[in-house]
Design an enzyme around this catalytic site. Structure first.
Site, short mmCIF file in Angstrom:
data_model
loop_
_atom_site.label_atom_id
_atom_site.label_comp_id
_atom_site.label_asym_id
_atom_site.label_seq_id
_atom_site.Cartn_x
_atom_site.Cartn_y
_atom_site.Cartn_z
N ARG A 1 -57.13 7.80 45.27
CA ARG A 1 -55.69 8.01 45.08
C ARG A 1 -55.41 9.35 44.42
O ARG A 1 -54.72 9.45 43.40
CB ARG A 1 -55.08 6.89 44.25
CG ARG A 1 -53.60 6.75 44.58
CD ARG A 1 -52.96 5.63 43.83
NE ARG A 1 -51.60 5.51 44.27
CZ ARG A 1 -51.03 4.38 44.62
NH1 ARG A 1 -51.70 3.26 44.59
NH2 ARG A 1 -49.77 4.34 45.00
N GLN B 1 -59.11 5.38 57.45
CA GLN B 1 -57.94 6.15 57.03
C GLN B 1 -57.70 7.33 57.97
O GLN B 1 -56.63 7.90 58.00
CB GLN B 1 -58.12 6.65 55.59
CG GLN B 1 -58.12 5.53 54.57
CD GLN B 1 -58.23 6.00 53.14
OE1 GLN B 1 -59.01 5.44 52.39
NE2 GLN B 1 -57.45 6.98 52.73
#
Ligand code: CDP
Length: 805
Positions: free
Chosen positions: A384, A237
């Site tokens: 998240r 990421q």
């Protein structure tokens, strides 16, 4: 010249800029099976690595015998901690300032910990090799319950820290204590509680869960001995951070490390950190001289790489009897597992949990967080969410409902009474944040009107009466959640990762024919950046989004950035994109002024080019300007049309939302039905409403999973009992409820395009809405708080405990 045959609206539509429901361009390859994931990358002579993992949660390693494994056909090497010590890589730094074993060094501290790395010609041979490695363990007492971590007789987990009374975040009070972090005014808050007319106190747990992206963590490392260069393909990421960390710990010059993150099948925080698999694959490639791939399987992913949450939050609110909140006191016991590998900005040991005052105007608050070691997998990632914001939102939203219950007040009314008012923004919270903008009353009232909140409460009252009369076995709950997020880490003055400042970047290069390429330091894992980033550029510089190629994930070509997690992409890289585009536009304006023979100030921007003020026919479009920039720039001006922006935001952005869940629960079976779920999100300026809707659907589905069953659970012996999708709840389309989405728009005043992040919001706001619905359903039977996750079994147990069954 301007094309006079098409209208302004048509010119605008052609751009597919901000506000347009542009279809996702990346889906063309994904829906045809043409994505390019790490597993699709195959290099000549590639080997495969796999781990021997510990069956014990806590044990001393007496011996490791690799002889038999090395005789397995296809097995080329078996690495242990002893081998890694030779290159000083037996331990690695974590993002939280701790250290973590790469391979078990002397003992294991959690079940499934990496013990040895077997390298073979294919995955099957590696697996056979794993079974042939002989490890002798001596079991040690296991610590599972974080509430007993600091007992005087608790087993010593981290022998490497023996005698250390200081950790990365200050003093340690016990051998299993990691840190204590306090924020706020303790004396003022204690005084507020002494004076309070009404108080509540509840221990609210947010259980351990896991991001479980469909594609697990994986990498392919290839070391070129001749050039001394290391190429790493990985599910990263934050590719640039990985490059810098590898340079620092492996002592390879950074320009000789090439990190490539190809398509990624979901990250949700799971792919932010560095894992033993990355180090072992790199070392194995250096040792064997061949590329080495490491791909974890589902059980390994759930059991060893980065859990989320595991926060136990003792929460107190002080209030007047009219329901005005006067103080908030929270103590968190944070279970970090065997190593503190939380993925938070370095200075924030509990992330941004101090957003726990939520959307409410608390005059004073105090927060203390104690982190402890247990015999569980490390992690603590923002699943998240933006660095522990999900835990904070759950804590305050549950607590507000508990207070409403004690006051005998409607939870919506209590919230409306305590919201930060629109005129208070920018708002300074008692725990240190400056909220940029918000209009909470409008959002809440819109939600209540659309769902007919008053009507639903009337229906609930009737159903409760019918239940009491024995006419139905179903109870009804209304779960409100009004959350405030904090996303966009962050101003580099207070946010860094291992000293690397958290800005982000964009480079735009326009080609002579009016098409171009844009590269960013972010990395999409499904969020649709290729689609939306081009939309920002289209609106800013008038080149159709279709003519802009967006590229992320290659550290050799992308400008340095801190990556994608915690909904930071839009607040930080989104701003960098707008700023780079404005630099391009400024040069374009000089070119247009020269060509149109006017002063720059006499030009005005008009959708896709510059027009001379008051002379509508004197217009130069951006496509023409691109050609001129390369082929006939004004005298003295360098040819070309490109710009880079590194954007360090002045503040974070504070999206918010009003959610409502309507749930029916059958008390005899515990089976629930989500009858309605309404989600109003305010993420400021909306770049692509369709992508936002998709983000909200996905986030709500994960929130539903977490609140209603998804859990990483350990038994009392430290065994993971939810290590596969048979036991770990991953909802399919069958279980997933229908989502109703809505919005208000309150732009961020400091963001160049007024946008705030949205990707995390539905998870942050969704979980309390589900949990409040369950708790609201049971509240009339006398309960104040039922712990998550609320699966059928626990609902039935709650009904039983409350005497309803
Ligand atoms: O950092 P991450 O990409 O996970 O989250 P985000 O910044 O919230 O963006 C998620 C997706 O939603 C991106 O494609 C954004 O461009 C889009 N988005 C949007 O269209 N409008 C906003 N105000 C915020 C995000």
């Amino acid at each position: 010249m301007n094309d006079m045959t098409i209208t302004r609206a048509e010119r605008e539509a052609k751009l597919e800029g901000m506000g347009c429901k542009r279809k996702r361009v990346e889906d063309i390859r994904f829906t045809q099976g043409k994505g390019n994931y790490v597993d699709d990358v195959k290099l000549p002579g590639m080997l495969h690595g796999d781990f021997v993992r510990s069956p014990h949660p806590h044990a001393r390693i007496k011996s490791i015998d690799k002889e038999k494994a090395l005789k397995v056909p296809g097995v080329l090497a078996v690495l242990t901690a002893e081998d890694l010590k030779g290159v000083n890589l037996a331990w690695m730094p974590t993002l939280a300032g701790d250290v973590q074993m790469v391979l078990a060094d002397g003992k294991v501290l959690f079940q499934n910990q990496e013990v040895a790395f077997v390298v073979a010609t294919d995955r099957y041979a590696a697996d056979d090799g794993i079974n042939a490695v002989e490890v002798e363990y001596e079991a040690l007492p296991v610590l599972v319950d974080p509430f007993h971590a600091m007992d005087p007789d608790a087993p010593v987990l981290r022998e490497d820290l023996a005698g250390k009374t200081e950790g990365a975040h200050g003093p340690r009070r016990h051998h299993n204590h990691i840190f204590e972090w306090t924020v706020g005014d303790r004396d003022l808050t204690d005084a507020a509680f002494r004076k309070a007319e009404v108080t509540i106190k509840e221990m609210i747990s947010y259980h351990r869960t896991h991001p479980s992206p469909l594609e697990t963590c994986q990498c392919l490392c290839s070391f070129d001995k001749v050039k001394g260069e290391l190429t790493i393909y990985g599910t990263f990421q934050a590719p640039h951070v990985i490059r810098t960390v590898v340079a620092l710990i492996a002592k390879i010059p950074e320009h000789k490390i090439h990190v490539i993150a190809p398509d990624i099948g979901g990250g949700f925080g799971n792919k932010v950190g560095a894992y033993p698999g990355y180090i072992c694959a790199a070392v194995a490639s250096i040792v064997t001289g061949r590329p080495v791939k490491w791909v974890e399987d589902r059980i390994e992913n759930l059991c060893a790489t980065s859990f989320a949450r595991d926060y136990h939050m003792t929460t107190e609110i002080a209030a007047t009897k009219e329901g005005k909140v006067t103080g908030l006191r929270v103590h968190v016991l944070a279970d970090h597992g065997a190593f503190d590998a939380c993925a938070d900005p370095s200075k924030w040991p509990a992330g941004f949990f101090n957003i726990v005052t939520g959307s409410y105007d608390f005059p004073t608050a105090h927060l203390a967080v104690d982190g402890v070691y247990t015999n569980k997998a490390p992690g603590g990632v923002a699943y998240r969410c933006s660095f522990r914001v999900t835990e904070a939102a759950y804590c305050i939203e549950r607590a507000m409902d508990i207070l409403a219950q004690k006051l005998g007040m409607d939870p919506a009314e209590l919230r409306l009474k305590n919201f930060i008012r629109q005129e208070q923004f920018p708002y300074h919270s008692a725990l240190g944040w400056e909220y940029d903008s918000g209009d909470y009353h409008t959002a809440m009232k819109k939600m209540m009107e659309v769902v007919d909140y008053a009507g639903l409460r009337r229906e609930q009252a009737e159903k409760r009466a019918a239940f009491q009369r024995g006419e139905t076995r179903e109870i009804m709950g209304l779960g409100i959640s009004f959350f405030t997020e904090i996303v966009g880490a962050g101003p580099s003055k207070n946010c860094d990762i291992l000293g690397i400042a958290m800005f982000d970047s964009c480079e735009i290069r326009l080609h002579p024919t009016g098409a171009g390429i844009a590269r960013m330091g972010t990395k999409s894992q499904g969020q649709g950046h290729e689609t939306t980033w081009a939309q920002i550029i289209a609106t800013e510089i008038g080149i159709p989004a279709d003519d802009i190629m967006v590229e992320e994930g290659n550290t050799d070509t992308a400008p340095y950035g801190l990556g994608t997690y915690g909904s930071r992409s839009t607040p930080v890289a989104g701003a960098a994109i707008a700023m780079a585009a404005r630099k391009v536009k400024a040069k374009a304006q000089m070119i247009a002024a020269y060509r149109l023979e006017v002063h720059e100030d006499d030009l005005e921007w008009d959708i896709d080019g510059f027009r001379v003020k008051g002379l509508p026919e004197k217009f130069l479009g951006m496509k023409d300007i691109c050609w001129i920039a390369y082929n006939a720039p004004p005298p003295g001006m360098e040819p070309g049309l490109e710009a880079v922006s590194y954007y360090d935001p002045p503040n974070m952005t504070y999206p918010f939302g009003a959610y409502l869940c309507v749930m029916d629960i059958d008390v005899d079976t515990g089976v629930y039905k989500v009858r309605r779920f309404y989600a109003l999100d305010d993420c400021g300026t909306r770049i692509n409403p369709m992508i936002i809707e998709g983000q909200v659907h996905g986030g709500l589905t994960e929130a539903f999973a977490i609140a209603m069953g998804q859990e990483i659970r350990y038994d009392e012996n430290g065994n993971v009992v939810t290590g596969s999708f048979m036991d770990f709840f991953l909802p399919t389309a069958v279980e997933t409820p229908h989502w109703e989405t809505d919005f208000t728009v309150t732009p961020s005043p400091h963001h160049p395009i007024g946008a705030k992040g949205v990707g995390e919001s539905p998870n942050v706001g969704g979980v309390p809405a589900f949990s409040n619905a369950v708790n609201d359903a049971f509240s009339f039977l006398g309960s104040t708080h039922i712990q998550m996750p609320h699966d059928f079994w626990r609902n039935w147990q709650a009904a039983k405990t409350l005497g309803a069954v």
